[in-house]
Design a protein around this motif. Sequence first.
Motif, short mmCIF file in Angstrom:
data_model
loop_
_atom_site.label_atom_id
_atom_site.label_comp_id
_atom_site.label_asym_id
_atom_site.label_seq_id
_atom_site.Cartn_x
_atom_site.Cartn_y
_atom_site.Cartn_z
N ALA A 83 0.80 -1.24 0.00
CA ALA A 83 0.00 0.00 0.00
C ALA A 83 0.83 1.28 0.00
CB ALA A 83 -0.95 0.00 1.19
N ASP A 84 2.01 1.24 0.58
CA ASP A 84 2.84 2.45 0.62
C ASP A 84 3.22 2.92 -0.78
OD1 ASP A 84 2.81 2.51 3.45
OD2 ASP A 84 4.45 1.06 3.50
N HIS A 85 3.43 1.99 -1.71
CA HIS A 85 3.80 2.35 -3.08
C HIS A 85 2.72 3.18 -3.76
CE1 HIS A 85 7.49 -0.09 -3.30
NE2 HIS A 85 6.83 -0.97 -2.58
N PRO A 86 1.48 2.67 -3.86
CA PRO A 86 0.46 3.48 -4.53
C PRO A 86 0.09 4.75 -3.75
CG PRO A 86 -0.50 1.44 -3.73
CD PRO A 86 0.97 1.33 -3.55
N ALA A 87 0.15 4.69 -2.43
CA ALA A 87 -0.20 5.89 -1.64
C ALA A 87 0.80 7.02 -1.90
CB ALA A 87 -0.25 5.55 -0.16
N LYS A 88 2.07 6.69 -1.86
CA LYS A 88 3.10 7.72 -2.10
C LYS A 88 2.99 8.24 -3.53
CE LYS A 88 8.05 8.51 -2.07
NZ LYS A 88 9.35 7.94 -2.31
N TRP A 89 2.79 7.33 -4.48
CA TRP A 89 2.70 7.69 -5.90
C TRP A 89 1.53 8.63 -6.17
CZ3 TRP A 89 -1.18 5.79 -9.35
CH2 TRP A 89 -0.95 6.08 -10.70
N ILE A 90 0.31 8.27 -5.73
CA ILE A 90 -0.84 9.12 -6.02
C ILE A 90 -0.77 10.41 -5.22
CG2 ILE A 90 -2.47 8.11 -4.35
CD1 ILE A 90 -3.32 9.21 -7.96
N ALA A 91 -0.21 10.37 -4.02
CA ALA A 91 -0.06 11.61 -3.23
C ALA A 91 0.88 12.59 -3.93
CB ALA A 91 0.45 11.28 -1.83
N GLU A 92 1.97 12.09 -4.52
CA GLU A 92 2.89 12.97 -5.24
C GLU A 92 2.24 13.57 -6.48
OE1 GLU A 92 6.39 10.59 -5.97
OE2 GLU A 92 7.08 10.80 -3.88
N ILE A 93 1.49 12.77 -7.20
CA ILE A 93 0.80 13.30 -8.39
C ILE A 93 -0.23 14.33 -7.97
CG2 ILE A 93 -0.74 12.71 -10.31
CD1 ILE A 93 0.71 9.99 -10.45
N ALA A 94 -1.01 14.02 -6.94
CA ALA A 94 -2.04 14.95 -6.47
C ALA A 94 -1.41 16.24 -5.96
CB ALA A 94 -2.89 14.29 -5.39
N ALA A 95 -0.30 16.14 -5.24
CA ALA A 95 0.36 17.33 -4.69
C ALA A 95 0.89 18.24 -5.79
CB ALA A 95 1.47 16.92 -3.73
N SER A 96 1.14 17.69 -6.97
CA SER A 96 1.63 18.52 -8.08
C SER A 96 0.50 19.34 -8.71
CB SER A 96 2.30 17.64 -9.14
OG SER A 96 1.33 16.90 -9.87
N ARG A 97 -0.73 19.06 -8.36
CA ARG A 97 -1.89 19.79 -8.88
C ARG A 97 -2.08 21.06 -8.04
NH1 ARG A 97 -5.25 16.37 -12.25
NH2 ARG A 97 -6.42 18.29 -12.54
N PRO A 98 -2.13 22.23 -8.67
CA PRO A 98 -2.24 23.47 -7.90
C PRO A 98 -3.56 23.62 -7.15
CG PRO A 98 -2.39 23.92 -10.25
CD PRO A 98 -2.03 22.46 -10.11
N GLU A 99 -4.57 22.84 -7.54
CA GLU A 99 -5.89 22.93 -6.91
C GLU A 99 -5.99 22.15 -5.60
OE1 GLU A 99 -5.15 21.48 -9.87
OE2 GLU A 99 -6.71 21.86 -11.35
N LEU A 100 -4.94 21.34 -5.31
CA LEU A 100 -5.04 20.40 -4.20
C LEU A 100 -3.99 20.63 -3.12
CD1 LEU A 100 -5.60 17.07 -6.18
CD2 LEU A 100 -7.33 18.55 -5.15
N GLU A 101 -4.41 20.39 -1.90
CA GLU A 101 -3.52 20.25 -0.75
C GLU A 101 -3.70 18.81 -0.30
OE1 GLU A 101 -3.44 21.73 3.86
OE2 GLU A 101 -4.27 23.10 2.36
N VAL A 102 -2.61 18.06 -0.15
CA VAL A 102 -2.70 16.62 0.05
C VAL A 102 -2.04 16.21 1.36
CG1 VAL A 102 -2.11 14.36 -0.93
CG2 VAL A 102 -2.65 16.28 -2.45
N GLU A 103 -2.68 15.29 2.05
CA GLU A 103 -2.11 14.70 3.26
C GLU A 103 -2.34 13.19 3.21
OE1 GLU A 103 -2.58 14.95 8.12
OE2 GLU A 103 -3.41 16.56 6.88
N VAL A 104 -1.34 12.42 3.59
CA VAL A 104 -1.47 10.97 3.64
C VAL A 104 -1.86 10.57 5.06
CG1 VAL A 104 -0.27 8.76 3.38
CG2 VAL A 104 0.21 10.63 1.78
N LEU A 105 -2.91 9.76 5.16
CA LEU A 105 -3.34 9.20 6.45
C LEU A 105 -3.11 7.70 6.40
CD1 LEU A 105 -6.77 11.00 7.01
CD2 LEU A 105 -4.50 11.71 7.77
#
Length: 186
Positions: free
Chosen positions: A19-41
């Motif tokens: 799970a850490d692989h996809p979580a880190k991957w999608i969080a990085e992609i989402a964080a690159s979007r200017p519309e989003l603020e992202v936090e991993v839980l």
Amino acid sequence: MSKLKIAVIIGSTRIRRFADHPAKWIAEIAASRPELEVEVLDLLDYPMSFLGEASATDAENETAERWKKKLREFDGYVFTAAEYNHAPTAVLKNAIDLGEFIHKPVAFVGYGGVGGARAVEHLRLIFVEMSAVSVKTGIHISFPEYLSILKDGKTLTDYAHLVEAAKNQLDQLIWWGNVLKAARSA
């Protein structure tokens, strides 16, 4: 409009989890979007008893309240969804049952048997009952991709179809997030 606050929720607590692989991957992609603020839980940080369990300790009940309070901070959610026995993990289902997702969008990054598709379909039905909105595009990491990451050192970014699915999923999450945030405010 202000940024949408999105939680990426790691939906497995198993030893040596993927799970850490996809979580880190999608969080990085989402964080690159200017519309989003992202936090991993990470559900490892929220050890809760099962909903309604009589033997729940005070600490587990306090953790469940902390979990629910934390979830209220977000405008939308992306869940990593491992598939075991054609379903999502019990710990993820329990965390959903203990949470609040009313009128907020949810998205899924599945892995396991058939790319986690059966687990994701279970979760979509659960979230309908939770009065949440599931975005259309799911991300499904197939077994060969899973193995290539663990054994050959590849990353999820090496797969163009997964990157494209992530873009589409986040576009939908942003659209629904803005619409539902405006509706909740009205």
